[in-house]
Design a protein around this motif. Structure first.
Motif, PDB file in Angstrom:
ATOM      1  N   ALA A   1      12.450   6.287  -7.260  1.00  0.00           N
ATOM      2  CA  ALA A   1      13.286   5.470  -6.372  1.00  0.00           C
ATOM      3  C   ALA A   1      14.017   6.293  -5.321  1.00  0.00           C
ATOM      4  N   ALA A   2      14.679   7.379  -5.739  1.00  0.00           N
ATOM      5  CA  ALA A   2      15.510   8.141  -4.794  1.00  0.00           C
ATOM      6  C   ALA A   2      14.698   8.761  -3.656  1.00  0.00           C
ATOM      7  N   PRO A   3      13.612   9.506  -3.928  1.00  0.00           N
ATOM      8  CA  PRO A   3      12.863  10.072  -2.798  1.00  0.00           C
ATOM      9  C   PRO A   3      12.177   9.022  -1.943  1.00  0.00           C
ATOM     10  N   LEU A   4      11.645   7.954  -2.557  1.00  0.00           N
ATOM     11  CA  LEU A   4      10.974   6.920  -1.771  1.00  0.00           C
ATOM     12  C   LEU A   4      11.958   6.188  -0.872  1.00  0.00           C
ATOM     13  N   ALA A   5      13.134   5.860  -1.401  1.00  0.00           N
ATOM     14  CA  ALA A   5      14.132   5.176  -0.567  1.00  0.00           C
ATOM     15  C   ALA A   5      14.595   6.076   0.575  1.00  0.00           C
ATOM     16  N   THR A   6      14.786   7.358   0.285  1.00  0.00           N
ATOM     17  CA  THR A   6      15.195   8.284   1.352  1.00  0.00           C
ATOM     18  C   THR A   6      14.145   8.362   2.453  1.00  0.00           C
ATOM     19  N   LEU A   7      12.900   8.499   2.057  1.00  0.00           N
ATOM     20  CA  LEU A   7      11.819   8.569   3.030  1.00  0.00           C
ATOM     21  C   LEU A   7      11.695   7.269   3.822  1.00  0.00           C
TER      22      LEU A   7
ATOM     23  N   GLY B   1       4.908   1.817 -16.457  1.00  0.00           N
ATOM     24  CA  GLY B   1       5.962   1.683 -17.459  1.00  0.00           C
ATOM     25  C   GLY B   1       7.256   2.364 -17.111  1.00  0.00           C
ATOM     26  N   ARG B   2       7.541   2.580 -15.848  1.00  0.00           N
ATOM     27  CA  ARG B   2       8.784   3.233 -15.421  1.00  0.00           C
ATOM     28  C   ARG B   2       9.754   2.151 -14.958  1.00  0.00           C
ATOM     29  N   ARG B   3      10.689   1.809 -15.817  1.00  0.00           N
ATOM     30  CA  ARG B   3      11.642   0.745 -15.508  1.00  0.00           C
ATOM     31  C   ARG B   3      12.859   1.313 -14.792  1.00  0.00           C
ATOM     32  N   ALA B   4      13.344   0.553 -13.845  1.00  0.00           N
ATOM     33  CA  ALA B   4      14.527   0.953 -13.081  1.00  0.00           C
ATOM     34  C   ALA B   4      15.747   0.213 -13.613  1.00  0.00           C
ATOM     35  N   GLY B   5      16.888   0.892 -13.593  1.00  0.00           N
ATOM     36  CA  GLY B   5      18.124   0.280 -14.047  1.00  0.00           C
ATOM     37  C   GLY B   5      18.748  -0.619 -12.993  1.00  0.00           C
ATOM     38  N   ALA B   6      19.852  -1.256 -13.381  1.00  0.00           N
ATOM     39  CA  ALA B   6      20.534  -2.165 -12.461  1.00  0.00           C
ATOM     40  C   ALA B   6      21.064  -1.431 -11.243  1.00  0.00           C
TER      41      ALA B   6
ATOM     42  N   PRO C   1       9.162  -2.871  -9.118  1.00  0.00           N
ATOM     43  CA  PRO C   1       8.414  -3.669 -10.100  1.00  0.00           C
ATOM     44  C   PRO C   1       6.985  -3.175 -10.312  1.00  0.00           C
ATOM     45  N   MET C   2       6.371  -2.633  -9.275  1.00  0.00           N
ATOM     46  CA  MET C   2       5.019  -2.100  -9.454  1.00  0.00           C
ATOM     47  C   MET C   2       5.017  -0.899 -10.395  1.00  0.00           C
ATOM     48  N   ALA C   3       6.025  -0.048 -10.290  1.00  0.00           N
ATOM     49  CA  ALA C   3       6.119   1.099 -11.206  1.00  0.00           C
ATOM     50  C   ALA C   3       6.349   0.640 -12.644  1.00  0.00           C
TER      51      ALA C   3
ATOM     52  N   ALA D   1       0.828  -1.210   0.000  1.00  0.00           N
ATOM     53  CA  ALA D   1       0.000   0.000   0.000  1.00  0.00           C
ATOM     54  C   ALA D   1       0.863   1.261   0.000  1.00  0.00           C
ATOM     55  N   TYR D   2       1.913   1.258   0.797  1.00  0.00           N
ATOM     56  CA  TYR D   2       2.828   2.404   0.788  1.00  0.00           C
ATOM     57  C   TYR D   2       3.467   2.582  -0.593  1.00  0.00           C
ATOM     58  N   ALA D   3       3.861   1.487  -1.221  1.00  0.00           N
ATOM     59  CA  ALA D   3       4.470   1.572  -2.550  1.00  0.00           C
ATOM     60  C   ALA D   3       3.482   2.106  -3.579  1.00  0.00           C
ATOM     61  N   GLY D   4       2.235   1.626  -3.527  1.00  0.00           N
ATOM     62  CA  GLY D   4       1.220   2.146  -4.445  1.00  0.00           C
ATOM     63  C   GLY D   4       0.964   3.619  -4.243  1.00  0.00           C
ATOM     64  N   GLY D   5       0.896   4.054  -2.974  1.00  0.00           N
ATOM     65  CA  GLY D   5       0.715   5.474  -2.713  1.00  0.00           C
ATOM     66  C   GLY D   5       1.863   6.311  -3.244  1.00  0.00           C
ATOM     67  N   ALA D   6       3.091   5.814  -3.117  1.00  0.00           N
ATOM     68  CA  ALA D   6       4.249   6.557  -3.637  1.00  0.00           C
ATOM     69  C   ALA D   6       4.209   6.647  -5.161  1.00  0.00           C
TER      70      ALA D   6
END
Length: 379
Positions: free
Chosen positions: A219-225, A91-96, A84-86, A17-22
């Motif tokens: 990724a960056a703001p969510l991981a920081t938070l 359609g927002r893919r994250a790099g390695a 993976p949800m993003a 739920a937190y990931a979906g909200g982000a």
């Protein structure tokens, strides 16, 4: 289902739920960049608020059924679920690099939280609450000012605002625990300032988290938070609530190592976003140069000399041609010629000659003028 299994399940659903909200917050920030703090008129933003509220509620219920040492580390899986949800939903893919940073941040945070030992329930005095509130307000305002100063660097600005949001959420949890300890079947007058502080801090954390997603990805703001929030709460718990790390000196060293791993993950996520921003900016700059600033072709020296002479000749000819001159008298009249006019100027009171200036750089061409006062048509 056992209480432990239910606690694990609720913790995982809370992280989802937190990931979906982000993800929804980041999409709102992209689609409405001018409404950075609280886009109240956007239904999608309220959906993100509802998802965050659901995540918080499930986290509290999970704490009621399971130990803190298990529930808190599982809450760090938010960033791992978000990537993976993003990719699946928007359609927002994250790099390695982003994946490595997310895993490092999650593992480091989970290890750090699992090493924090529980203590007897105790509250904060009034002086401690005032001190904690003032320090929190000063830290949040300072980070907001620093974020505004770093507006030209979206990733740095995002990390600063996400840090401020994590501090606000973490201190909101601290005041929540204080009120829960003081709770004795009703709300006392002494708890009203703490309840007000919880509301203000939770609202500020939500608005700052929304602003942190503008122009910096997910990724960056969510991981920081995700990292700052429990770390601040754990730090306050150790310093003010008497909590300690497990296993003595060994546990403290392991906790510091986990903190370094989590910080390294955050650095990787920030670096990955900065590199992606530069990579996106370079083709755009090259395209602008190709369209608006074409490179001049190289020419030999003698051609440049000829070109310079030709330019000077054209400038002199244009200066000579574009100087206005009096129009010649009409051919239908018997007046004096142009040379006579130069030698014998017109008497005072006579109409001035008509001048015709250059028209868009064209050469001056005198146009005959018919003087209606001097020319008479006889029938």
């Amino acid at each position: 289902m056992s209480a432990l299994a239910l606690s694990v399940l609720l913790s995982l659903v809370s992280a989802v739920a937190y990931a979906g909200g982000a993800i929804v917050q980041e999409q709102v920030a992209v689609s409405h960049p001018h409404e950075q703090y609280a886009p109240l008129r956007r239904p999608s933003w309220w959906a993100a608020v509802a998802l965050n509220g659901l995540g918080g509620l499930l986290h509290v219920v999970a704490l009621a059924y399971g130990p803190l040492s298990l529930v808190q580390p599982l809450g760090a899986l938010t960033i791992v679920f978000a990537l993976p949800m993003a990719a699946l939903f928007v359609g927002r893919r994250a790099g390695a690099t982003a994946w490595r940073g997310a895993i490092m941040a999650t593992v480091g945070l989970a290890g750090l939280l699992s090493l924090v030992g529980a203590s007897d329930a105790q509250s904060l005095s009034t002086a401690q609450r005032v001190f904690a509130g003032l320090v929190t307000a000063a830290a949040v305002v300072a980070l907001m000012i620093a974020g505004r100063a770093a507006h030209r660097h979206p990733v740095v600005r995002s990390v600063l605002l996400a840090t401020a949001s994590g501090i606000a959420f973490g201190m909101s949890s601290v005041f929540t625990k204080t009120v829960a300890v003081d709770w004795s079947g009703g709300v006392a007058t002494a708890d009203l300032p703490s309840l007000a502080a919880i509301g203000v801090l939770a609202t500020a954390g939500l608005m700052l988290s929304q602003a942190s997603y503008r122009g910096a990805g997910l990724a960056a703001p969510l991981a920081t938070l995700t990292v700052v929030n429990p770390v601040v709460a754990a730090a306050v718990g150790i310093t003010m609530f008497g909590e300690t790390f497990r296993y003595g000196t060994t546990g403290t060293a392991l906790a510091l190592s986990c903190g370094v791993v989590a910080a390294g993950g955050l650095i990787l996520l920030t670096t990955e976003r900065i590199q992606r921003t530069h990579a996106e900016a370079e083709p755009a700059a090259a395209e602008r140069e190709d369209v608006f600033l074409p490179a001049p072709a190289e020419a030999p020296a003698d051609a440049l000399v000829r070109e310079g002479v030709l330019v000077e000749q054209v400038a002199a000819l244009r200066e000579e041609l574009l100087v206005p001159a009096p129009a010649a008298p009409a051919a239908l009249t018997d007046g004096p010629s142009e040379l006579d006019l130069d030698e014998h100027p017109a008497p005072a009171g006579a109409e001035p000659p008509v001048y015709y200036g250059p028209f868009y750089g064209a050469a001056y061409i005198p146009v005959p003028v018919l003087d209606r006062h001097r020319t008479r048509v006889k029938s």
